[in-house]
Write a protein that holds these residues in place. Structure first.
Motif, PDB file in Angstrom:
ATOM      1  N   THR B 349     -15.695   4.445   2.258  1.00 59.10           N
ATOM      2  CA  THR B 349     -16.536   4.426   2.948  1.00 59.10           C
ATOM      3  C   THR B 349     -17.372   3.444   3.578  1.00 59.10           C
ATOM      4  OG1 THR B 349     -18.395   5.029   1.808  1.00 59.10           O
ATOM      5  CG2 THR B 349     -17.024   6.852   2.020  1.00 59.10           C
ATOM      6  N   TYR B 350     -17.679   3.165   4.902  1.00 56.84           N
ATOM      7  CA  TYR B 350     -18.454   1.911   5.281  1.00 56.84           C
ATOM      8  C   TYR B 350     -19.092   2.567   6.421  1.00 56.84           C
ATOM      9  CZ  TYR B 350     -14.247   1.106   8.714  1.00 56.84           C
ATOM     10  OH  TYR B 350     -13.112   1.522   9.285  1.00 56.84           O
ATOM     11  N   THR B 351     -19.758   0.900   6.556  1.00 58.48           N
ATOM     12  CA  THR B 351     -20.387   2.017   7.937  1.00 58.48           C
ATOM     13  C   THR B 351     -19.383   1.338   9.315  1.00 58.48           C
ATOM     14  OG1 THR B 351     -22.638   0.938   6.881  1.00 58.48           O
ATOM     15  CG2 THR B 351     -23.104   0.793   9.208  1.00 58.48           C
ATOM     16  N   TRP B 352     -19.562   2.036  10.082  1.00 57.29           N
ATOM     17  CA  TRP B 352     -18.829   2.014  11.585  1.00 57.29           C
ATOM     18  C   TRP B 352     -19.313   1.590  13.307  1.00 57.29           C
ATOM     19  CZ3 TRP B 352     -17.807   4.462  15.786  1.00 57.29           C
ATOM     20  CH2 TRP B 352     -17.608   4.251  17.158  1.00 57.29           C
ATOM     21  N   LYS B 353     -20.224   0.640  12.936  1.00 58.40           N
ATOM     22  CA  LYS B 353     -20.589  -0.066  13.936  1.00 58.40           C
ATOM     23  C   LYS B 353     -22.614   0.945  14.242  1.00 58.40           C
ATOM     24  CE  LYS B 353     -16.458   0.024  17.300  1.00 58.40           C
ATOM     25  NZ  LYS B 353     -16.309   0.485  18.512  1.00 58.40           N
ATOM     26  N   ILE B 357     -20.551   6.736   9.592  1.00 55.31           N
ATOM     27  CA  ILE B 357     -19.616   5.803   8.436  1.00 55.31           C
ATOM     28  C   ILE B 357     -18.553   6.613   7.903  1.00 55.31           C
ATOM     29  CG2 ILE B 357     -20.140   7.058   5.702  1.00 55.31           C
ATOM     30  CD1 ILE B 357     -22.290   5.333   7.115  1.00 55.31           C
ATOM     31  N   LYS B 358     -17.522   5.368   8.238  1.00 55.72           N
ATOM     32  CA  LYS B 358     -15.864   6.477   8.153  1.00 55.72           C
ATOM     33  C   LYS B 358     -16.210   6.116   6.969  1.00 55.72           C
ATOM     34  CE  LYS B 358     -12.579   5.585  11.993  1.00 55.72           C
ATOM     35  NZ  LYS B 358     -12.810   4.618  12.988  1.00 55.72           N
ATOM     36  N   HIS B 359     -15.186   6.781   6.354  1.00 58.63           N
ATOM     37  CA  HIS B 359     -14.022   7.701   5.273  1.00 58.63           C
ATOM     38  C   HIS B 359     -12.853   7.654   5.043  1.00 58.63           C
ATOM     39  CE1 HIS B 359     -12.050  10.337   2.384  1.00 58.63           C
ATOM     40  NE2 HIS B 359     -12.593   9.528   1.224  1.00 58.63           N
ATOM     41  N   VAL B 360     -12.509   6.407   4.587  1.00 55.39           N
ATOM     42  CA  VAL B 360     -11.135   6.114   4.827  1.00 55.39           C
ATOM     43  C   VAL B 360     -10.204   6.179   3.158  1.00 55.39           C
ATOM     44  CG1 VAL B 360      -9.211   3.708   4.709  1.00 55.39           C
ATOM     45  CG2 VAL B 360     -11.198   3.837   6.024  1.00 55.39           C
ATOM     46  N   VAL B 361      -8.973   7.042   3.747  1.00 53.34           N
ATOM     47  CA  VAL B 361      -8.513   7.429   1.931  1.00 53.34           C
ATOM     48  C   VAL B 361      -6.946   6.455   2.073  1.00 53.34           C
ATOM     49  CG1 VAL B 361      -8.605   9.737   2.699  1.00 53.34           C
ATOM     50  CG2 VAL B 361      -8.175   9.480  -0.413  1.00 53.34           C
ATOM     51  N   PHE B 362      -6.736   6.745   0.308  1.00 47.97           N
ATOM     52  CA  PHE B 362      -5.368   5.907   0.771  1.00 47.97           C
ATOM     53  C   PHE B 362      -5.223   6.180  -0.928  1.00 47.97           C
ATOM     54  CE2 PHE B 362      -6.468   1.455  -0.939  1.00 47.97           C
ATOM     55  CZ  PHE B 362      -7.669   1.360  -0.451  1.00 47.97           C
ATOM     56  N   ASN B 363      -3.671   5.577  -0.685  1.00 47.68           N
ATOM     57  CA  ASN B 363      -3.021   5.978  -2.230  1.00 47.68           C
ATOM     58  C   ASN B 363      -2.624   4.380  -2.749  1.00 47.68           C
ATOM     59  OD1 ASN B 363      -0.790   5.603  -0.131  1.00 47.68           O
ATOM     60  ND2 ASN B 363      -0.287   7.959  -1.641  1.00 47.68           N
ATOM     61  N   LEU B 364      -1.828   3.873  -3.345  1.00 52.59           N
ATOM     62  CA  LEU B 364      -1.738   2.586  -4.229  1.00 52.59           C
ATOM     63  C   LEU B 364      -0.683   2.224  -3.396  1.00 52.59           C
ATOM     64  CD1 LEU B 364      -2.344   2.410  -7.927  1.00 52.59           C
ATOM     65  CD2 LEU B 364      -3.772   1.931  -6.045  1.00 52.59           C
ATOM     66  N   ALA B 365       0.596   3.620  -3.712  1.00 59.42           N
ATOM     67  CA  ALA B 365       1.702   3.100  -2.369  1.00 59.42           C
ATOM     68  C   ALA B 365       1.633   2.267  -1.335  1.00 59.42           C
ATOM     69  CB  ALA B 365       2.667   4.091  -2.118  1.00 59.42           C
ATOM     70  N   TRP B 366      -0.108   2.811  -0.189  1.00 56.76           N
ATOM     71  CA  TRP B 366      -0.476   2.364   1.141  1.00 56.76           C
ATOM     72  C   TRP B 366      -0.717   0.693   1.052  1.00 56.76           C
ATOM     73  CZ3 TRP B 366      -4.669   0.842   2.854  1.00 56.76           C
ATOM     74  CH2 TRP B 366      -4.906   0.087   3.769  1.00 56.76           C
TER      75      TRP B 366
END
Lengths: 212, 376
Positions: B349-353, B357-366
């Protein structure tokens, strides 16, 4: 609400003692001579009354607690002694006990605050969480003071008891021994003595009348 | 006095809380998983961007694989209407975030701690193995953020209800200048060590040693190093005795700073700059289940326009940039928070502008697919 009751109680007791001393000082300044039961009861009741009075839903003492976070045992002892002296003429801490208390407050604060606030890599506040050098040092000092019949030794023993009873909100022994107001008052007191010692005494020259 | 000494000797001579308990055994590095389809999803936690300003988020795994997130939002940073918000998300990639719920306002914080509170901020949320939640946040009575104190709330029902705030006494000087930004590491004795920081005379990292009890939180702190160069640390445990602190730059050297311990936090090396830049901006780091270290940071010596991921396969000795998460001229993408959940997905999660609050979810393959795409 979730807070230690003893710390909350002390946040009322400390300012109440200061207010009682202020009322007495004001009365003396106004030329009144506080004597008798009334002069003892009125400020003793008035001070807590003011501190309990709510301001926007919060007692005045708890507003002060936003700044004066905790009251150390030596400062409370000095205040109690001053109040008992003014109201009842009983001096719990004699001048030499008070001198030792001011020296202790100044010395401990000069050691603690600059380092705890980040002047260097070492944090002496860490010594107050559990048994260690601070406890041994204060115990040794208390023993010497008690042996010399200085009542600050008894105050330091009370500070240990307060820590065991988990009186300070932090659970840190330093908060039983020192607080910023005690430190500043101690610096003022020690500075005043040093100034009196170091500054040259004024000599008054009187001319004797010439004999005929 | 004698009783005091007897108790002290029984408990042992231990001037500092650090090193009392080892870090909870880190999961051994797992072999690389079978090839999977690269997945990366980005979403807003509060898509309506209800408040004009939002900042400093954290995320944790709740019982049943749900996610919980906390952040603060209001008219602007430090405004009187700023509140700490909490939302949950159903497990899996298709889950949606619940409507945000205000957990702490300045009024509730004042009521619960029974003292004046001017503003609140910096919530850090974490969950124990038993599913109990703890929220740490800062409150300010007087002055700016350097006048902050830390407070704790607990939930024993997955975030439905919360205990009253408990103010933690951590500083001898009016109990100020204690802040938190990143998540904790568990200890072998059931406690937690939280990377916190101080910013009055010096700017440096500190460690908060916590034990969560139903009756309240027991807290002590220690100082790994002093100075004015490195603060706002992220803690990465490597095994039961070894850990790293990766810190935001505070002085003229605009690089990520790193410090290490080999005795469960009792002693730390001096913070040294590493090869990655830092524009005096928050970062976070994580040890992935395959043993690699993952770092989210602003990849520039000035400005928060680029938020990037870097990985280290040699326990922080060298880093390789992997993926750019956000990049736009004159925009701010900052204060990342990292988590790997039990389903091996990585959440950030991070502060967007400063708007949401933006949430990014990814796997190790990405992550592996991005390997080598980024330039040094």
């Amino acid at each position: 609400m979730s807070f230690p009751p003893a710390a909350i109680l002390l946040s009322f007791v400390g300012p109440a003692l200061v207010l009682i001393l202020c009322f007495n000082a004001l009365a003396r300044r106004a030329g009144l001579r506080p004597r008798g039961l009334t002069w003892r009861i009125v400020p003793t009741l008035l001070a807590p009354g003011i501190l309990i009075a709510p301001m926007r839903g919060l007692p005045l003492a708890r507003w002060l607690a936003g700044v004066a976070d905790h009251w150390s045992v030596p400062l409370l002892a000095l205040l109690v002694s001053a109040v008992s002296n003014q109201l009842f003429g009983v001096e719990l801490l004699r001048p030499r006990d008070r001198r030792a208390a001011w020296l202790f407050g100044a010395g401990a604060g000069l050691f603690l605050y600059p380092l705890a606030l980040g002047l260097g890599p070492f944090d002496p506040f860490g010594w107050g969480w559990r048994f260690g050098p601070l406890f041994v040092g204060v115990a040794a000092l208390a023993t010497v003071l008690l042996w010399r019949r200085n009542r600050l030794g008894l105050v330091l023993v009370l500070a240990v008891a307060a820590w065991h009873l988990r009186v300070p909100e932090s659970g840190n022994y330093w908060d039983c021994l020192e607080d910023p107001f005690y430190f500043l008052a101690s610096l003022g007191a020690v500075g005043w003595w040093l100034a009196r010692l170091c500054l040259p005494r004024r000599t008054v020259h009187c001319e004797l009348p010439k004999q005929a | 006095m004698a009783l005091h000494f007897a108790a002290g000797m029984r408990n042992g001579w231990r001037p500092s809380p650090a090193g009392v308990a080892e870090f909870a055994a880190s999961r051994p590095a797992l072999p690389p998983p079978a090839p999977a389809t690269p997945v990366c999803l980005q979403e807003f936690i509060d898509p309506q961007l209800t408040a004009p300003s939002a900042h400093v988020s954290s995320v944790c795994e709740l019982p049943g694989g749900r996610l919980g997130a906390a952040w603060y939002a209001g008219t602007r940073e430090g405004a009187r209407d700023v509140a700490v918000y909490f939302a949950t998300r159903q497990p899996g990639l298709g889950g949606a975030w619940s409507a945000p719920r205000a957990l702490v306002t300045r009024d509730t914080a004042a009521q619960e701690t029974f003292r004046f509170v001017k503003k609140v901020g910096n919530p850090v949320l974490f969950a124990g193995a038993n599913g109990n939640l703890c929220l740490l946040y800062v409150s300010v009575g007087f002055g700016g953020w350097s006048g902050s104190s830390l407070n704790a709330k607990q939930s024993f029902d997955g975030g439905k209800t919360w205990s009253a705030s408990q103010r933690l006494g951590l500083s001898p000087f009016f109990n100020v200048s204690e802040l938190v930004k990143n998540g904790p590491a568990p200890l072998a004795d059931g406690g937690w060590v939280v990377p916190i920081y101080h910013e009055t005379l010096g700017k440096f990292a500190e460690l908060l040693w916590l034990h969560l009890r139903p009756s309240g939180v027991e807290a002590e702190k220690s100082r790994p190093f002093g100075g004015r160069n490195a603060f706002q640390p992220a803690l990465v445990t490597l095994d039961a005795r070894r850990a790293l602190l990766l810190c935001r730059a505070a002085g003229s050297v605009r690089r990520v700073f790193q410090s290490a311990t080999e005795d469960a936090g009792h002693h730390w090396t001096a913070a040294q700059p590493i090869e990655l830049p830092n524009p005096d901006s928050g970062l976070d780091a994580l040890r992935l289940q395959d043993g690699r270290l993952l770092l989210a940071f602003n990849d520039a010596a000035a400005g928060r326009e680029t938020l990037r991921l870097a990985a280290s396969g040699d326990e922080g000795r060298s880093w390789r940039r992997l993926a750019t998460l956000a990049q736009e001229r004159r925009a701010e993408f900052s204060y990342p928070f990292l988590l790997q959940t039990s389903d091996k997905l990585v959440h950030l999660t991070y502060t967007w502008k400063r708007r949401g609050i933006k949430h990014v979810v990814f796997n190790l393959a990405w992550l592996d697919a991005r390997h080598g795409e980024e330039t040094q």
